[in-house]
Design a protein around this motif. Structure first.
Motif, PDB file in Angstrom:
ATOM      1  N   PHE A 124       0.807  -1.072  -0.177  1.00  0.00           N
ATOM      2  CA  PHE A 124       0.106   0.081  -0.104  1.00  0.00           C
ATOM      3  C   PHE A 124       0.905   1.276   0.097  1.00  0.00           C
ATOM      4  O   PHE A 124       0.341   2.472  -0.527  1.00  0.00           O
ATOM      5  N   PHE A 147      -6.150   5.039  -0.503  1.00  0.00           N
ATOM      6  CA  PHE A 147      -7.224   4.066  -0.530  1.00  0.00           C
ATOM      7  C   PHE A 147      -8.107   3.998  -1.950  1.00  0.00           C
ATOM      8  O   PHE A 147      -8.675   3.120  -2.441  1.00  0.00           O
ATOM      9  N   MET A 174      -7.702  -2.138   3.864  1.00  0.00           N
ATOM     10  CA  MET A 174      -7.520  -2.504   2.351  1.00  0.00           C
ATOM     11  C   MET A 174      -8.533  -3.304   2.007  1.00  0.00           C
ATOM     12  O   MET A 174      -9.036  -3.190   1.210  1.00  0.00           O
TER      13      MET A 174
END
Length: 425
Positions: free
Chosen positions: A205, A235, A396
Motif C-alpha cells: 500500500f 485508498f 485495504m
C-alpha cells in the motif's frame, strides 16, 4: 522483502525445526563458546528467505563451518509469515529461540524494545561498519544502541512482461493513471490483465500512499498522517484500479498468486521486489530471461516513491553461544558473502564495497534497484513500526470489498494508530 509484513504465507516450519528447538540458545550439550580461543558448539540460525532463495542461504550459512570446524550451524528455514510470532513466543518463553535470526528491518526495533536482542556495539559482529550504506544502518539502531548487522537492502519496483506490453503497443507506465489507460489495450490485444495488485499485504500500500505525498506517521514530531487527504487518495487509487479492471487482486495468498500470474503471463505487470526475481524467471512467461523488465513503481498524482525494505542479522539476547553467534553474523554480513548472495540471487548488498565488484556492478537487477534503493522512502524505525501495518491491512480489505469508503478507511486507520501510539497527535 518484506519488508512491512510482506512474504510467504505458510503454516509450519520446514523439517528440522524440532531438531533446532533442542539445539537453540547455543546448545551442543553446553559446550558452546570458546575453547582455548577457538569457537565451538552450535549456532542455530533461523533464515526467513523464500523458496527460491533458501537453498543459497543454507549453503552460505553452512560455509561458516569451513572457517570454524568446531562450530555446527543448525540451519532452519522459517516461513516469513510465521517468523515474527514464533520468535517472540520462543524468546518470551525462554525456550527454543535461535542464536541468530534473519530479521525483517521493521522487526529489529520491536524485538530490541522487548529485550530479546543482544546489543552488538563493541562485539565482533559489527565489522567495517563504515562500509555499510548509510540508509541500511537506520533500522539496526534503537535507543542509541545497535541490535543488528544489515545484510540485504531492497525496495519495490514494477516487474513487467516486455512481450505483452509490446504486443499491446503500450509503454511502461510512469503513473498509475497511465497504467489504467494502458490496461484496456493490454486486455484487448493480449487477454492479460494489466496489473496484479497486492490487496493482502499492507507493505504494498505504501507506494500508493507515498505517491499522493503521504506517509503513515511523522515519528519525529509524533503526528499521525495516514488519515489526511493523501491517505484517502491512496485508498481510492487501489479501489479504482480494481473497479476499472486495470488490476486483479486477492485478499489472501497474494505472494503466491501474484508470482503465479506473472510467471504464467496472465498479468502484464506486478509491483514486486528483488527477492522475487529468480522466482519470476522460473515461469513460462520468462523462459527468455530478458523478457522480464523492471521499472520504477508508477507515481501517484503527487510523487513517486517506494518503501525501503531489507533484512538484518540479529543475535538473541539469551544465546548460550554469543561469541560464535557474533562471528556468524560477521561472516554472513561480510562483503564476501554479500557478493555471493548477489551473484546467486540478484539481491542488493548493504556494503558499499560490494557495488565496486564488476560482477555486481554489471548485474542487470542491481543496476536498476540500486538507484531505486537510493531514492526509497525510509519508514519510521520505531518499536511499533511493524504494528502500523495491520490496521492498513484491515482497511485495504474493506475498501477493496466495498464495505468501507476510502474516507472511512483512512479515518479508521488513523484512529487505530492513535490507540497504538499513545503520545501521537
Amino acid at each position: 522483502m518484506r519488508c512491512g509484513i510482506r512474504g510467504v504465507t505458510a503454516t509450519a516450519l520446514v523439517a528440522g525445526l524440532a531438531l533446532a528447538a533442542t539445539a537453540c540458545g547455543g546448545g551442543d550439550g553446553g559446550s558452546g563458546g570458546n575453547s582455548g580461543g577457538e569457537l565451538s558448539g552450535t549456532v542455530t540460525f533461523w533464515d526467513t528467505s523464500n523458496d527460491a532463495e533458501k537453498a543459497t542461504y543454507r549453503k552460505l550459512a553452512e560455509g561458516f563451518q569451513k572457517e570454524h570446524p568446531k562450530v555446527h550451524v543448525q540451519y532452519v528455514n522459517v516461513p516469513f509469515g510465521d517468523a515474527n510470532a514464533k520468535f517472540k513466543n520462543a524468546a518470551g518463553g525462554n525456550s527454543g529461540a535461535p542464536d541468530v535470526m534473519r530479521t525483517e528491518v521493521a522487526w529489529t526495533a520491536d524485538f530490541a524494545n522487548l529485550g530479546y536482542l543482544a546489543p552488538l556495539d563493541g562485539t565482533p559482529a559489527l565489522d567495517q561498519t563504515g562500509d555499510y550504506l548509510p540508509q541500511a544502518v537506520g533500522s539496526t539502531k534503537f535507543k542509541g544502541k545497535t541490535y543488528a548487522a544489515p545484510q540485504v537492502i531492497d525496495t519495490l519496483g514494477l516487474f513487467y512482461n516486455k512481450k505483452l506490453l509490446k504486443a499491446a503497443g503500450v509503454g511502461v507506465p510512469k503513473t498509475f493513471a497511465e497504467l489504467t489507460t494502458a490496461a484496456k489495450k493490454i486486455k484487448a490485444k493480449t487477454g492479460a490483465t494489466a496489473l496484479y495488485l497486492r490487496g493482502d499485504d499492507p507493505y504494498w500500500f505504501l507506494p500508493y500512499l507515498y505517491g499522493e505525498g503521504g506517509n503513515m506517521v511523522d515519528a519525529r514530531d509524533k503526528i499521525v498522517q495516514i488519515d489526511d487527504g493523501a491517505g484517502v487518495k491512496a485508498f481510492k487509487t487501489i479501489k479504482d484500479l480494481v473497479d476499472s479492471k486495470a488490476a486483479v487482486t486477492d485478499a489472501t495468498d497474494g505472494q503466491e498468486n501474484q508470482l503465479k500470474a506473472l510467471k504464467d503471463g496472465t498479468v502484464a505487470m506486478a509491483v514486486d521486489g528483488p527477492w522475487d526475481i529468480e522466482g519470476a524467471r522460473a515461469g513460462k512467461a520468462f523462459k527468455d530471461k530478458e523478457n522480464l523488465g523492471v521499472a520504477p513503481v508508477p507515481a501517484g498524482s503527487k510523487a513517486q516513491g517506494s518503501p525501503q525494505g531489507g533484512w538484518n542479522l540479529s543475535v538473541y539476547a539469551g544465546s548460550k553461544n554469543l561469541q560464535a553467534s557474533y562471528a556468524f553474523v560477521k561472516y554472513m554480513s561480510s562483503a564476501k558473502v554479500q557478493q555471493q548472495t548477489t551473484d546467486k540471487l540478484s539481491l542488493l548488498p548493504t556494503r558499499k564495497s560490494v557495488y565496486d565488484v564488476p560482477a555486481v556492478k554489471n548485474n542487470e537487477m542491481v543496476r536498476f534497484f540500486k538507484p531505486a534503493v537510493d531514492g526509497a522512502v525510509q519508514r519510521p524505525w520505531i518499536a511499533e513500526g511493524n504494528s502500523l501495518f495491520e490496521p492498513i491491512k484491515v482497511q485495504m480489505n474493506k475498501v477493496l470489498t466495498g464495505s468501507a469508503t476510502p474516507e472511512q478507511a483512512a479515518k479508521a486507520t488513523g484512529d487505530a494508530y492513535r490507540k497504538l501510539l499513545k503520545d501521537y497527535k
